[in-house]
Design a protein around this motif. Structure first.
Motif, PDB file in Angstrom:
ATOM      1  N   GLY A 446       0.846  -1.220   0.000  1.00 58.84           N
ATOM      2  CA  GLY A 446       0.000   0.000   0.000  1.00 58.84           C
ATOM      3  C   GLY A 446       0.862   1.244   0.000  1.00 58.84           C
ATOM      4  O   GLY A 446       0.528   2.249  -0.624  1.00 58.84           O
ATOM      5  N   LEU A 447       2.006   1.166   0.712  1.00 62.21           N
ATOM      6  CA  LEU A 447       2.839   2.361   0.836  1.00 62.21           C
ATOM      7  C   LEU A 447       3.833   2.487  -0.318  1.00 62.21           C
ATOM      8  O   LEU A 447       4.465   3.536  -0.479  1.00 62.21           O
ATOM      9  CB  LEU A 447       3.605   2.353   2.165  1.00 62.21           C
ATOM     10  CG  LEU A 447       2.736   2.443   3.434  1.00 62.21           C
ATOM     11  CD1 LEU A 447       3.619   2.517   4.680  1.00 62.21           C
ATOM     12  CD2 LEU A 447       1.832   3.680   3.384  1.00 62.21           C
ATOM     13  N   SER A 448       3.976   1.408  -1.109  1.00 64.06           N
ATOM     14  CA  SER A 448       5.001   1.444  -2.143  1.00 64.06           C
ATOM     15  C   SER A 448       4.584   2.299  -3.339  1.00 64.06           C
ATOM     16  O   SER A 448       5.415   2.747  -4.107  1.00 64.06           O
ATOM     17  CB  SER A 448       5.323   0.008  -2.599  1.00 64.06           C
ATOM     18  OG  SER A 448       4.160  -0.560  -3.170  1.00 64.06           O
ATOM     19  N   GLU A 449       3.284   2.508  -3.487  1.00 66.66           N
ATOM     20  CA  GLU A 449       2.816   3.396  -4.569  1.00 66.66           C
ATOM     21  C   GLU A 449       3.322   4.814  -4.311  1.00 66.66           C
ATOM     22  O   GLU A 449       3.426   5.226  -3.163  1.00 66.66           O
ATOM     23  CB  GLU A 449       1.273   3.416  -4.579  1.00 66.66           C
ATOM     24  CG  GLU A 449       0.643   2.074  -4.887  1.00 66.66           C
ATOM     25  CD  GLU A 449       0.927   1.604  -6.300  1.00 66.66           C
ATOM     26  OE1 GLU A 449       0.900   2.475  -7.193  1.00 66.66           O
ATOM     27  OE2 GLU A 449       1.178   0.407  -6.502  1.00 66.66           O
ATOM     28  N   PRO A 450       3.639   5.591  -5.340  1.00 70.07           N
ATOM     29  CA  PRO A 450       4.146   6.965  -5.152  1.00 70.07           C
ATOM     30  C   PRO A 450       3.073   7.871  -4.508  1.00 70.07           C
ATOM     31  O   PRO A 450       1.882   7.647  -4.682  1.00 70.07           O
ATOM     32  CB  PRO A 450       4.451   7.422  -6.583  1.00 70.07           C
ATOM     33  CG  PRO A 450       4.451   6.201  -7.413  1.00 70.07           C
ATOM     34  CD  PRO A 450       3.602   5.188  -6.751  1.00 70.07           C
ATOM     35  N   PHE A 451       3.576   8.833  -3.778  1.00 66.84           N
ATOM     36  CA  PHE A 451       2.679   9.824  -3.135  1.00 66.84           C
ATOM     37  C   PHE A 451       2.747  11.122  -3.900  1.00 66.84           C
ATOM     38  O   PHE A 451       3.843  11.557  -4.280  1.00 66.84           O
ATOM     39  CB  PHE A 451       3.102  10.068  -1.686  1.00 66.84           C
ATOM     40  CG  PHE A 451       2.903   8.865  -0.794  1.00 66.84           C
ATOM     41  CD1 PHE A 451       1.669   8.670  -0.178  1.00 66.84           C
ATOM     42  CD2 PHE A 451       3.920   7.939  -0.591  1.00 66.84           C
ATOM     43  CE1 PHE A 451       1.478   7.564   0.635  1.00 66.84           C
ATOM     44  CE2 PHE A 451       3.719   6.832   0.215  1.00 66.84           C
ATOM     45  CZ  PHE A 451       2.492   6.647   0.841  1.00 66.84           C
ATOM     46  N   GLU A 452       1.587  11.734  -4.117  1.00 65.24           N
ATOM     47  CA  GLU A 452       1.540  13.045  -4.777  1.00 65.24           C
ATOM     48  C   GLU A 452       1.491  14.105  -3.689  1.00 65.24           C
ATOM     49  O   GLU A 452       0.508  14.213  -2.954  1.00 65.24           O
ATOM     50  CB  GLU A 452       0.248  13.156  -5.636  1.00 65.24           C
ATOM     51  CG  GLU A 452       0.098  12.060  -6.675  1.00 65.24           C
ATOM     52  CD  GLU A 452       0.860  12.374  -7.962  1.00 65.24           C
ATOM     53  OE1 GLU A 452       1.074  13.585  -8.212  1.00 65.24           O
ATOM     54  OE2 GLU A 452       1.245  11.441  -8.691  1.00 65.24           O
ATOM     55  N   ILE A 453       2.616  14.890  -3.565  1.00 65.61           N
ATOM     56  CA  ILE A 453       2.640  15.977  -2.576  1.00 65.61           C
ATOM     57  C   ILE A 453       2.678  17.263  -3.373  1.00 65.61           C
ATOM     58  O   ILE A 453       3.730  17.649  -3.897  1.00 65.61           O
ATOM     59  CB  ILE A 453       3.886  15.889  -1.667  1.00 65.61           C
ATOM     60  CG1 ILE A 453       4.087  14.477  -1.124  1.00 65.61           C
ATOM     61  CG2 ILE A 453       3.783  16.920  -0.535  1.00 65.61           C
ATOM     62  CD1 ILE A 453       3.110  14.018  -0.100  1.00 65.61           C
ATOM     63  N   GLY A 454       1.560  17.945  -3.513  1.00 70.13           N
ATOM     64  CA  GLY A 454       1.496  19.136  -4.353  1.00 70.13           C
ATOM     65  C   GLY A 454       1.803  18.721  -5.778  1.00 70.13           C
ATOM     66  O   GLY A 454       1.164  17.811  -6.301  1.00 70.13           O
ATOM     67  N   SER A 455       2.847  19.365  -6.364  1.00 72.91           N
ATOM     68  CA  SER A 455       3.194  19.021  -7.735  1.00 72.91           C
ATOM     69  C   SER A 455       4.281  17.952  -7.770  1.00 72.91           C
ATOM     70  O   SER A 455       4.675  17.489  -8.823  1.00 72.91           O
ATOM     71  CB  SER A 455       3.668  20.292  -8.455  1.00 72.91           C
ATOM     72  OG  SER A 455       4.724  20.861  -7.704  1.00 72.91           O
ATOM     73  N   GLU A 456       4.761  17.591  -6.569  1.00 75.83           N
ATOM     74  CA  GLU A 456       5.862  16.639  -6.510  1.00 75.83           C
ATOM     75  C   GLU A 456       5.348  15.222  -6.315  1.00 75.83           C
ATOM     76  O   GLU A 456       4.238  15.005  -5.835  1.00 75.83           O
ATOM     77  CB  GLU A 456       6.798  16.993  -5.324  1.00 75.83           C
ATOM     78  CG  GLU A 456       7.306  18.410  -5.328  1.00 75.83           C
ATOM     79  CD  GLU A 456       8.243  18.691  -6.491  1.00 75.83           C
ATOM     80  OE1 GLU A 456       8.846  17.750  -7.022  1.00 75.83           O
ATOM     81  OE2 GLU A 456       8.334  19.881  -6.884  1.00 75.83           O
ATOM     82  N   THR A 457       6.192  14.310  -6.684  1.00 80.42           N
ATOM     83  CA  THR A 457       5.884  12.899  -6.467  1.00 80.42           C
ATOM     84  C   THR A 457       7.049  12.308  -5.689  1.00 80.42           C
ATOM     85  O   THR A 457       8.211  12.597  -5.975  1.00 80.42           O
ATOM     86  CB  THR A 457       5.754  12.162  -7.801  1.00 80.42           C
ATOM     87  OG1 THR A 457       4.734  12.792  -8.555  1.00 80.42           O
ATOM     88  CG2 THR A 457       5.380  10.697  -7.577  1.00 80.42           C
ATOM     89  N   CYS A 458       6.734  11.522  -4.678  1.00 79.74           N
ATOM     90  CA  CYS A 458       7.810  10.913  -3.912  1.00 79.74           C
ATOM     91  C   CYS A 458       7.418   9.515  -3.493  1.00 79.74           C
ATOM     92  O   CYS A 458       6.238   9.131  -3.560  1.00 79.74           O
ATOM     93  CB  CYS A 458       8.178  11.763  -2.699  1.00 79.74           C
ATOM     94  SG  CYS A 458       6.798  12.022  -1.599  1.00 79.74           S
ATOM     95  N   GLN A 459       8.404   8.780  -3.032  1.00 77.85           N
ATOM     96  CA  GLN A 459       8.162   7.387  -2.709  1.00 77.85           C
ATOM     97  C   GLN A 459       8.875   7.074  -1.396  1.00 77.85           C
ATOM     98  O   GLN A 459       9.999   7.522  -1.157  1.00 77.85           O
ATOM     99  CB  GLN A 459       8.703   6.502  -3.827  1.00 77.85           C
ATOM    100  CG  GLN A 459       7.968   5.204  -3.919  1.00 77.85           C
ATOM    101  CD  GLN A 459       8.112   4.541  -5.266  1.00 77.85           C
ATOM    102  OE1 GLN A 459       8.810   5.055  -6.188  1.00 77.85           O
ATOM    103  NE2 GLN A 459       7.462   3.405  -5.426  1.00 77.85           N
ATOM    104  N   VAL A 460       8.166   6.317  -0.529  1.00 83.56           N
ATOM    105  CA  VAL A 460       8.797   5.884   0.722  1.00 83.56           C
ATOM    106  C   VAL A 460       8.550   4.393   0.905  1.00 83.56           C
ATOM    107  O   VAL A 460       7.627   3.835   0.322  1.00 83.56           O
ATOM    108  CB  VAL A 460       8.244   6.638   1.956  1.00 83.56           C
ATOM    109  CG1 VAL A 460       8.701   8.068   1.992  1.00 83.56           C
ATOM    110  CG2 VAL A 460       6.722   6.552   2.025  1.00 83.56           C
ATOM    111  N   GLY A 461       9.355   3.801   1.739  1.00 85.06           N
ATOM    112  CA  GLY A 461       9.134   2.393   2.086  1.00 85.06           C
ATOM    113  C   GLY A 461       8.787   2.293   3.550  1.00 85.06           C
ATOM    114  O   GLY A 461       8.693   3.302   4.238  1.00 85.06           O
TER     115      GLY A 461
END
Lengths: 509, 144
Positions: A446-461
């Motif tokens: 569930g957490l491996s999908e990228p996160f959209e933060i404003g215009s940015e995209t980031c990924q966490v594990g």
């Protein structure tokens, strides 16, 4: 002024006690007032009764005096002597009256008899004269004067008065000669003679005193000691013309039965008042306890419990508040409680509440006997996101992480943010590694999908440490420690998740 | 039919009886008698002062008189009142004379004064309230 502060309980008790004491005092005072009023009422009634009897006795006295005057002038000898103007002989005739029927039969106690001309010139007299034998005055001052001032038919009417000389006297002026007025006879008698008979008429012991206070008469049944509790002493002052005091009567009424009745009434009033006061005090105390003491104590205990991890803290439901202020206080408490237990950023339970849940689940008493799995999760790469995009982005990321984790959890699972990028989860009923592994995988996916933060995209594990209760540890502290250690193990080995075992435990400690 | 009428008439007659019967014995005497001056206690006393020769006649029977009488009055019950007996106590038809009895319920003085009027006496006075009023107002009286 340093004083030990008192508790609300003591204060309410004191208030109820003071009210009870006041109630009892009121009952006592009421009883006493009732007692006095009743006796006063009795005295008043008796006084009125005596007044009526005295009026009656005086009326009879006047009738007798008038009868003496009329009998005297019906005597042919008197008529003859009056026509002849033989006043010394009339004096002797008047003197005879002191030894004839009216006196000997006890109808009146004659003091003085005098004959006057129509112009009130003294013609003849007999009997005592307290004012001196030569005094032309009537026994009672003013009587002759007011009689002499009368005109017309009034002159044929008899006239009487009461006076004190200082002994009481009743004086009556009777016209002589019928329609053709030839003079007046003055009949002076002692009224106390007739009043003495009131002891029989009213059936009460009697005492008569003159205006100077000397005793004129006392009933044989008059008690020797005045302090007889069963007797009510009733005074009646006999007044003559112009309200001047003539005589004082005192009668003793036997009120022992009344006093007994009053005492009984007073006892009953006190008894009823005591019972009522007790009931009201108890009720009042109960109401105070239910509506104020208990809620306040309860709130106080809840507020005091912050900072102590007390497993029972949030187990009680707070009772409904009947008092508006307490209701407001409860709202404030609820807000504080929410703030204290909830992570403001993610709206998930915070570490304190998670701790409570754990305590609750490890209390070993109830439905969670089936055991559970404790998951401690820590994000990988969160610090980089924070450093790169700023704290606001970090916060937004945490919110999204929380939302994803929450969407993954089953009904009955408990998810909390333990602080920073660390989350905790309780999976009730899960005791097998396989099941827990599936859940951990699901969470990690569930957490491996990228996160959209404003215009940015980031990924966490995420690294997850898993510990089973009660297999690994029987206390929440130990369990948490083991899960933490497992999480660090997972992070170190980049394995995604790791199970706690006694080795990791020894490594953790 | 006749019988029904009878049954109907009897209760009616019974109801009407008190009206047809003679009035009760003790009736209040009239307020005034024509040709006679009516007095009360006070006007009697004033009259005696004005007319010393006034004759007072007590029209009651001796039994009543024994209860008390106005001093100076002559006893002449109404049953014995006639021109002859009046002549014994009254010097002439112009002699002023007053009659009284027990009171307003006693008709004796009214009867006596009417007889005296019939006998031709001119100066007639009637003390309507009689002995009851006299005693009640506290004026002196004698007893035998």
């Amino acid at each position: 002024m340093l004083r030990q502060p008192i508790t609300l309980r003591v204060l309410s008790g004191l208030v109820v006690l003071v009210m009870g004491v006041l109630g009892m005092s009121l009952a006592l005072v009421t009883g006493e007032i009732h007692h006095r009023l009743t006796l006063d009422n009795q005295r008043q009634g008796l006084s009125e009764l005596i007044g009526l009897a005295v009026g009656d006795a005086l009326e009879r006295l006047e009738e007798k005096s008038r009868a003496l005057g009329l009998v005297l002038q019906s005597d042919p000898t008197f008529d003859r002597l009056l026509k002849a103007g033989d006043f010394p002989a009339i004096g002797a005739l008047l003197d005879d009256q002191f030894h004839q029927y009216f006196v000997t039969a006890g109808e009146i106690r004659l003091v003085q008899l005098r004959l006057f001309s129509p112009e009130f010139k003294l013609l003849a007299k007999a009997g005592k004269n307290a004012r001196g034998s030569s005094s032309p005055q009537a026994a009672c001052p003013g009587l002759l004067e007011s009689a002499a001032q009368r005109r017309g038919p009034q002159r044929l009417q008899s006239l009487s008065t009461l006076c004190a000389d200082p002994l009481p006297l009743h004086s009556l002026i009777v016209p002589v000669g019928g329609l053709s007025l030839r003079g007046y006879i003055e009949v002076v008698v002692d009224p106390s003679h007739k009043l003495e008979k009131l002891e029989k008429t009213l059936g009460m012991p009697l005492q008569l005193r003159s205006v100077t206070g000397s005793e004129l008469y006392r009933s044989a049944s008059w008690p020797a000691a005045q302090s007889d509790r069963g007797a009510l002493s009733v005074d009646y002052v006999l007044r003559g013309d112009g309200g001047r005091e003539v005589l004082q009567l005192t009668m003793l009424s036997d009120v022992s039965a009344l006093r007994d009745k009053l005492a009984e009434t007073r006892r009953n009033i006190l008894l009823v008042a005591t019972l009522l006061t007790l009931v009201v005090a108890l009720l009042l105390y109960r109401v105070l306890r239910r509506t104020m003491l208990e809620p306040i104590t309860d709130l106080l205990q809840r507020l005091q419990s912050y900072g102590q991890y007390d497993g029972a803290r949030r187990k009680d439901t707070v009772p409904a508040r009947a008092i508006r202020e307490l209701h407001a206080l409860q709202d404030v408490y609820d807000t504080l409680d929410h703030l204290a237990c909830t992570d403001p950023l993610t709206q998930l339970p915070n570490r304190a509440q998670f701790r409570d849940f754990l305590e609750c689940h490890t209390a070993g008493d109830h439905r969670h006997n089936g055991g559970f799995a404790l998951l401690i999760m820590d994000l990988n790469g969160f610090k980089q996101v924070n450093d790169r995009f700023g704290h606001q982005a970090g916060d937004a990321l945490l919110q999204q992480v929380a939302a994803r984790l929450a969407s993954t959890k089953r009904r009955g699972d408990i998810l909390a943010r333990l602080g920073g990028d660390e989350f905790g989860m309780i999976l009730p009923g899960v005791r097998e590694r396989e099941t827990a592994g599936i859940v951990a995988d699901k969470l990690a996916r569930g957490l491996s999908e990228p996160f959209e933060i404003g215009s940015e995209t980031c990924q966490v594990g995420v690294s997850i440490g898993i510990a089973f209760y009660p297999d690994i540890a029987a206390t929440s502290d130990k369990l948490t420690r083991l899960a933490d250690a497992a999480m660090y193990e997972a992070k170190r080995s980049r394995s995604g998740y790791a199970f706690a075992n006694l080795d990791t435990a020894s490594a953790a400690s | 039919m006749r019988l029904y009428r009878l049954w109907f008439a009897i209760p009616l007659l019974c109801l009407a009886w008190p009206a047809t019967a003679s009035p009760p014995g003790k009736m209040t005497v009239p307020a005034a008698i024509p040709g006679v001056t009516t007095l009360n206690a006070e006007s009697l006393i004033e009259l005696v002062e004005r007319l010393p020769g006034l004759v007072l006649i007590d029209s009651r029977v001796p039994a009543d008189r024994r209860q008390g009488y106005i001093q100076g009055s002559v006893s002449l019950p109404d049953t014995e009142t006639a021109c002859a007996t009046l002549g014994d106590v009254l010097a002439s038809p112009n002699t002023p004379v007053m009659f009284y009895c027990n009171g307003v319920k006693c008709g004796r003085s009214a009867i006596a004064v009417k007889i005296a009027k019939g006998c031709g006496y001119k100066k007639l006075y009637w003390f309507r309230g009689g002995f009851e009023e006299w005693k009640q107002k506290g004026y002196p009286f004698l007893q035998q």
